[in-house]
Motif scaffolding. Structure first.
Motif, PDB file in Angstrom:
ATOM      1  N   HIS A  43       0.823  -1.216   0.000  1.00  0.00           N
ATOM      2  CA  HIS A  43       0.000   0.000   0.000  1.00  0.00           C
ATOM      3  C   HIS A  43       0.850   1.257   0.000  1.00  0.00           C
ATOM      4  O   HIS A  43       0.415   2.308  -0.437  1.00  0.00           O
ATOM      5  CB  HIS A  43      -0.923   0.003   1.213  1.00  0.00           C
ATOM      6  CG  HIS A  43      -1.881  -1.144   1.210  1.00  0.00           C
ATOM      7  ND1 HIS A  43      -2.426  -1.657   2.344  1.00  0.00           N
ATOM      8  CD2 HIS A  43      -2.357  -1.890   0.189  1.00  0.00           C
ATOM      9  CE1 HIS A  43      -3.223  -2.674   2.039  1.00  0.00           C
ATOM     10  NE2 HIS A  43      -3.189  -2.832   0.726  1.00  0.00           N
ATOM     11  N   LEU A  86       1.337   9.882  -5.546  1.00  0.00           N
ATOM     12  CA  LEU A  86       0.090   9.114  -5.556  1.00  0.00           C
ATOM     13  C   LEU A  86       0.385   7.705  -5.069  1.00  0.00           C
ATOM     14  O   LEU A  86       1.359   7.085  -5.516  1.00  0.00           O
ATOM     15  CB  LEU A  86      -0.472   9.029  -6.975  1.00  0.00           C
ATOM     16  CG  LEU A  86      -1.036  10.310  -7.580  1.00  0.00           C
ATOM     17  CD1 LEU A  86      -1.309  10.096  -9.066  1.00  0.00           C
ATOM     18  CD2 LEU A  86      -2.307  10.737  -6.862  1.00  0.00           C
ATOM     19  N   LEU A  87      -0.450   7.182  -4.181  1.00  0.00           N
ATOM     20  CA  LEU A  87      -0.314   5.776  -3.816  1.00  0.00           C
ATOM     21  C   LEU A  87      -0.987   4.949  -4.908  1.00  0.00           C
ATOM     22  O   LEU A  87      -2.124   5.217  -5.289  1.00  0.00           O
ATOM     23  CB  LEU A  87      -0.953   5.522  -2.455  1.00  0.00           C
ATOM     24  CG  LEU A  87      -0.258   6.211  -1.275  1.00  0.00           C
ATOM     25  CD1 LEU A  87      -0.927   5.826   0.028  1.00  0.00           C
ATOM     26  CD2 LEU A  87       1.235   5.869  -1.234  1.00  0.00           C
ATOM     27  N   VAL A  89      -2.208   2.003  -4.864  1.00  0.00           N
ATOM     28  CA  VAL A  89      -3.390   1.245  -4.443  1.00  0.00           C
ATOM     29  C   VAL A  89      -4.659   2.082  -4.581  1.00  0.00           C
ATOM     30  O   VAL A  89      -5.750   1.549  -4.775  1.00  0.00           O
ATOM     31  CB  VAL A  89      -3.220   0.737  -2.987  1.00  0.00           C
ATOM     32  CG1 VAL A  89      -3.174   1.902  -1.991  1.00  0.00           C
ATOM     33  CG2 VAL A  89      -4.332  -0.233  -2.615  1.00  0.00           C
ATOM     34  N   ALA A  90      -4.518   3.403  -4.512  1.00  0.00           N
ATOM     35  CA  ALA A  90      -5.701   4.272  -4.557  1.00  0.00           C
ATOM     36  C   ALA A  90      -6.124   4.602  -5.986  1.00  0.00           C
ATOM     37  O   ALA A  90      -7.091   5.341  -6.186  1.00  0.00           O
ATOM     38  CB  ALA A  90      -5.413   5.566  -3.778  1.00  0.00           C
ATOM     39  N   GLN A  91      -5.434   4.057  -6.988  1.00  0.00           N
ATOM     40  CA  GLN A  91      -5.719   4.464  -8.373  1.00  0.00           C
ATOM     41  C   GLN A  91      -6.509   3.421  -9.144  1.00  0.00           C
ATOM     42  O   GLN A  91      -6.646   3.508 -10.366  1.00  0.00           O
ATOM     43  CB  GLN A  91      -4.411   4.785  -9.122  1.00  0.00           C
ATOM     44  CG  GLN A  91      -3.481   5.736  -8.390  1.00  0.00           C
ATOM     45  CD  GLN A  91      -4.224   6.934  -7.790  1.00  0.00           C
ATOM     46  OE1 GLN A  91      -5.141   7.485  -8.408  1.00  0.00           O
ATOM     47  NE2 GLN A  91      -3.841   7.337  -6.583  1.00  0.00           N
ATOM     48  N   GLU A  92      -7.038   2.416  -8.447  1.00  0.00           N
ATOM     49  CA  GLU A  92      -7.825   1.394  -9.132  1.00  0.00           C
ATOM     50  C   GLU A  92      -9.034   2.056  -9.813  1.00  0.00           C
ATOM     51  O   GLU A  92      -9.681   2.930  -9.234  1.00  0.00           O
ATOM     52  CB  GLU A  92      -8.294   0.328  -8.140  1.00  0.00           C
ATOM     53  CG  GLU A  92      -8.646  -0.957  -8.830  1.00  0.00           C
ATOM     54  CD  GLU A  92      -8.652  -2.164  -7.886  1.00  0.00           C
ATOM     55  OE1 GLU A  92      -8.962  -1.984  -6.703  1.00  0.00           O
ATOM     56  OE2 GLU A  92      -8.348  -3.268  -8.362  1.00  0.00           O
TER      57      GLU A  92
ATOM     58  N   VAL B   4       1.427  -0.023   5.673  1.00  0.00           N
ATOM     59  CA  VAL B   4       0.223   0.660   6.118  1.00  0.00           C
ATOM     60  C   VAL B   4      -1.013  -0.032   5.548  1.00  0.00           C
ATOM     61  O   VAL B   4      -0.981  -0.567   4.441  1.00  0.00           O
ATOM     62  CB  VAL B   4       0.286   2.155   5.711  1.00  0.00           C
ATOM     63  CG1 VAL B   4       0.280   2.335   4.191  1.00  0.00           C
ATOM     64  CG2 VAL B   4      -0.833   2.963   6.349  1.00  0.00           C
ATOM     65  N   TYR B   6      -4.862   0.066   4.044  1.00  0.00           N
ATOM     66  CA  TYR B   6      -5.551   1.017   3.176  1.00  0.00           C
ATOM     67  C   TYR B   6      -7.029   0.645   3.124  1.00  0.00           C
ATOM     68  O   TYR B   6      -7.366  -0.511   2.879  1.00  0.00           O
ATOM     69  CB  TYR B   6      -4.937   0.972   1.773  1.00  0.00           C
ATOM     70  CG  TYR B   6      -5.722   1.750   0.746  1.00  0.00           C
ATOM     71  CD1 TYR B   6      -5.588   3.128   0.640  1.00  0.00           C
ATOM     72  CD2 TYR B   6      -6.591   1.095  -0.130  1.00  0.00           C
ATOM     73  CE1 TYR B   6      -6.307   3.845  -0.303  1.00  0.00           C
ATOM     74  CE2 TYR B   6      -7.311   1.805  -1.082  1.00  0.00           C
ATOM     75  CZ  TYR B   6      -7.165   3.176  -1.161  1.00  0.00           C
ATOM     76  OH  TYR B   6      -7.873   3.880  -2.090  1.00  0.00           O
ATOM     77  N   GLY B  30      -5.771  14.121  -1.500  1.00  0.00           N
ATOM     78  CA  GLY B  30      -4.907  14.007  -2.673  1.00  0.00           C
ATOM     79  C   GLY B  30      -3.587  13.330  -2.342  1.00  0.00           C
ATOM     80  O   GLY B  30      -2.887  12.827  -3.218  1.00  0.00           O
ATOM     81  N   VAL B  35       1.559  11.799   1.782  1.00  0.00           N
ATOM     82  CA  VAL B  35       2.473  10.787   1.239  1.00  0.00           C
ATOM     83  C   VAL B  35       3.913  11.284   1.333  1.00  0.00           C
ATOM     84  O   VAL B  35       4.829  10.525   1.673  1.00  0.00           O
ATOM     85  CB  VAL B  35       2.084  10.426  -0.216  1.00  0.00           C
ATOM     86  CG1 VAL B  35       3.121   9.518  -0.859  1.00  0.00           C
ATOM     87  CG2 VAL B  35       0.707   9.765  -0.243  1.00  0.00           C
ATOM     88  N   ASP B  50      -9.088   6.324   2.653  1.00  0.00           N
ATOM     89  CA  ASP B  50      -9.199   7.116   1.411  1.00  0.00           C
ATOM     90  C   ASP B  50     -10.586   7.756   1.358  1.00  0.00           C
ATOM     91  O   ASP B  50     -11.596   7.054   1.369  1.00  0.00           O
ATOM     92  CB  ASP B  50      -8.985   6.179   0.219  1.00  0.00           C
ATOM     93  CG  ASP B  50      -8.849   6.916  -1.102  1.00  0.00           C
ATOM     94  OD1 ASP B  50      -9.227   8.101  -1.174  1.00  0.00           O
ATOM     95  OD2 ASP B  50      -8.366   6.291  -2.071  1.00  0.00           O
ATOM     96  N   ARG B  53     -13.422   8.757  -2.591  1.00  0.00           N
ATOM     97  CA  ARG B  53     -14.561   8.101  -3.267  1.00  0.00           C
ATOM     98  C   ARG B  53     -15.837   8.228  -2.450  1.00  0.00           C
ATOM     99  O   ARG B  53     -16.773   7.460  -2.596  1.00  0.00           O
ATOM    100  CB  ARG B  53     -14.229   6.644  -3.540  1.00  0.00           C
ATOM    101  CG  ARG B  53     -12.970   6.570  -4.399  1.00  0.00           C
ATOM    102  CD  ARG B  53     -12.666   5.208  -4.933  1.00  0.00           C
ATOM    103  NE  ARG B  53     -11.281   5.166  -5.357  1.00  0.00           N
ATOM    104  CZ  ARG B  53     -10.881   4.676  -6.525  1.00  0.00           C
ATOM    105  NH1 ARG B  53     -11.740   4.211  -7.379  1.00  0.00           N
ATOM    106  NH2 ARG B  53      -9.599   4.684  -6.826  1.00  0.00           N
ATOM    107  N   MET B 106      -4.335  17.373  -8.084  1.00  0.00           N
ATOM    108  CA  MET B 106      -4.415  16.309  -7.078  1.00  0.00           C
ATOM    109  C   MET B 106      -4.955  16.836  -5.751  1.00  0.00           C
ATOM    110  O   MET B 106      -5.741  16.168  -5.094  1.00  0.00           O
ATOM    111  CB  MET B 106      -3.008  15.737  -6.819  1.00  0.00           C
ATOM    112  CG  MET B 106      -2.295  15.251  -8.069  1.00  0.00           C
ATOM    113  SD  MET B 106      -0.504  15.108  -7.841  1.00  0.00           S
ATOM    114  CE  MET B 106      -0.388  13.650  -6.830  1.00  0.00           C
TER     115      MET B 106
END
Ligand SMILES: Cc1cc2nc3c(=O)[nH]c(=O)nc-3n(C[C@H](O)[C@H](O)[C@H](O)COP(=O)(O)OP(=O)(O)OC[C@H]3O[C@@H](n4cnc5c(N)ncnc54)[C@H](O)[C@@H]3O)c2cc1C
Ligand code: SF4
Ligand code: FES
Ligand code: FES
Lengths: 197, 331
Positions: A43, A86-87, A89-92, B4, B6, B30, B35, B50, B53, B106
């Motif tokens: 992640h 950008l991680l 994992v968050a871009q799916e 970590v 998620y 973002g 990060v 996150d 969404r 972002m």
């Protein structure tokens, strides 16, 4: 296509249960340059690391790794972003386009972007490390993604729907998200102006 | 980076449950600041929730003339929203003067407000920092403090807040909407941030687990004009050394409404209430503007390397207020 960024995955980690079980790796599907890739990743892996190390797409460069140089720029859902912050994992489910994707698209259309001859004419580059990404904002300016955005040098009292005029200052501000260690800025900005004005 | 978890929730309830108000949990917007700080080891969360969404990205005009900006609306979308360009042009100026095109695509509204200080000692684990490790000392007070605070600082911390957006919102009297275990509440932006005092690790009035869901902008006073001006080391892509946001409404040459906020000078956007009081009801001249600005900046206590900031802020405020009070088109 299957790929991984070095370690094995244990579970999905994308539910609230993940927190309790401390799942720190996942298997996700990333859509890059119109191709779906199944990737096992930690992640904490950035999109840049996954593009370069797991998918072998090395035109996105790791310069500063903290958002300052722009060498890692990719398009995410059509807009330019720094993939080093950008991680992955968050871009799916999001659409990622790298420099490789832009080049392939240009070849498919048998198209040479007008920036190329303009850049050659002006002999813009020195080492070319920053080249793939530096071209992008100038190439994009008249058409793509965030082209409707004025920069801070644009007179803000502009009527809302008026197109942004791509003056020299405007082009320079758009390029400001891209550092060039060789300092090839003046010719770079002029090249942008050659094609947009 | 530390491993970590998620979590990618679809509802506020799931998000709150995943966060649980634990100090090791972080909401992920973002990610442009979080990060970065995770790479440096300054932030070491064990779970990232996150929130991009959660459908919190809408920018909506309300029936009462106010504008509701969702917490995850991207900085670039906010800067180019027609209502912002038309009614809060100063907000667009502030956003577009920050970071780069890529970063603005972002960065989220809430993330921008909650970004951490750019103090170099805070970012360097080998240095003492009361904000990062309470009680460890402050590297900046006797160190290199060219970019640090001149107002509202303490013997425990002299950091500044880096956001341009927050300065504009302070001058616009914006409200921050929060959702947490105790329900929904709104806090004026001018009361959202804390001064460092003896607990610089505490930065806002947010309670554990609370989530910023929106920023609310009241309709601007009819006939008002606004402006944001930022001074920095180079013309693009860098943080403010000092900045000024102001809103002015004149009536027959006299100031009927005025708000002024400074950026880059303090631990939070600094509302210049004394400047405002000195200008209200007057017909400003260069001399009265100068005196009004001085009324606020007289309290400044520069550090070894940042006395220039007071002069810089004075000049910026003078320019902004002169422009706004001589602008044609105001009755
Ligand atoms: C090179 C560079 C230059 C920059 N220049 C400027 C500049 O000139 N001006 C400027 O203003 N900024 C500048 N920035 C900072 C940038 O604007 C911020 O990093 C960005 O706005 C943060 O937004 P984000 O959504 O990425 O936040 P994140 O990194 O996702 O989050 C930041 C913090 O807020 C918390 N958080 C996020 N959303 C919420 C929420 N809804 N509720 C509760 N907590 C939340 C996170 O847990 C985290 O602690 C620059 C950054 C870089 C890298
Ligand atoms: S100024 Fe604040 S953030 Fe910087 S080192 Fe001192 S305590 Fe830490
Ligand atoms: S490597 Fe991403 S901005 Fe430099
Ligand atoms: S040409 Fe060398 S980094 Fe730009």
């Amino acid at each position: 296509m299957e790929a991984r960024n070095g370690r094995s995955a244990h579970g999905t980690g994308r539910t609230a249960r993940g927190a309790r079980h401390a799942v720190t790796e996942s298997r996700v599907t990333l859509r890059v340059n119109d191709t779906e890739h199944r990737v096992e990743l930690e992640h904490s892996a950035t999109l840049l690391e996954v593009l370069r190390e797991a998918l072998g797409l090395t035109d996105s460069q790791k310069g500063c790794d903290d958002g300052r140089c722009g060498a890692c720029t990719v398009l995410l859902d059509g807009r330019r972003v720094n993939s080093c912050l950008l991680l992955a994992v968050a871009q799916e489910g999001r659409e990622i386009v790298t420099v490789e994707g832009l080049v392939a698209a240009a070849h498919a259309e048998d198209d040479r972007h007008p920036l190329r001859p303009a850049a050659e004419e002006r002999d813009v580059l020195r080492c070319a490390y920053c080249a793939p990404e530096q071209h992008r904002p100038a190439a994009e300016a008249p058409t793509a993604g965030d082209s409707a955005q004025p920069s801070v040098v644009t007179e803000i009292d502009l009527p809302t729907d008026a197109p942004v005029r791509l003056t020299a200052d405007e082009v320079r501000d758009r390029l400001s998200g891209h550092l060039c260690r060789c300092g090839a800025y003046p010719n770079r900005a002029d090249t942008g102006l050659d094609v947009v004005v | 980076m530390k491993p970590v978890s998620y979590v990618n929730p679809r509802t506020l309830k799931e998000a709150a449950a995943a966060h649980g108000g634990r100090p090791e949990a972080r909401y992920l917007g973002g990610g442009t600041n979080l990060v970065d700080l995770m790479k440096l080891g300054v932030e070491r969360p064990d779970v990232l929730v996150d929130i991009t969404r959660l459908s919190l990205d809408a920018i909506e005009e309300q029936a009462d003339g106010s504008l509701r900006v969702g917490a995850t609306a991207r900085n670039s979308d906010l800067a180019t929203h027609p209502a912002v360009k038309e009614r809060y042009p100063m907000l667009a100026q502030a956003l577009l003067s920050g970071a780069s095109g890529q970063l603005r695509n972002m960065a989220t509204t809430a993330g921008n407000l909650l970004q951490r200080t750019r103090c170099g000692y805070f970012q360097d684990l080998s240095r003492p920092c009361n904000k990062r490790v309470p009680g460890s000392g402050c590297g900046a007070i006797e160190g290199v403090n060219r970019e640090h605070a001149v107002l509202g600082h303490s013997s425990h911390c002299v950091a500044t807040h880096p956001s341009d957006l927050a300065v504009a919102l302070a001058a616009l009297d914006a409200l921050v909407e929060l959702v947490g275990p105790g329900g929904v509440r709104t806090v004026p932006l001018t009361e959202f941030y804390l001064l460092p005092q003896d607990r610089p690790d505490l930065e806002t009035v947010m309670r554990p687990g609370e989530l910023v869901t929106a920023v609310l902008l009241l309709a601007p006073p009819a006939g008002s004009v606004s402006r944001y001006r930022k001074a920095r080391d180079r013309a693009g892509y860098t943080f403010a050394l000092a900045s000024v946001a102001a809103v002015v409404r004149l009536e027959r040459g006299a100031v009927r409404h005025v708000t002024v906020a400074f950026g880059g000078l303090a631990h939070r956007p600094w509302r210049a209430r004394r400047t405002e009081a000195a200008l209200l009801g007057t017909s400003p001249t260069p001399e009265t503007i100068e005196r009004a600005v001085e009324a606020e900046l007289a309290d400044a206590v520069p550090l070894r390397h940042n006395a220039y900031k007071v002069e810089l802020a004075r000049g910026l405020a003078h320019e902004v207020l002169s422009t706004l009070t001589t602008r044609p088109g105001t009755p």
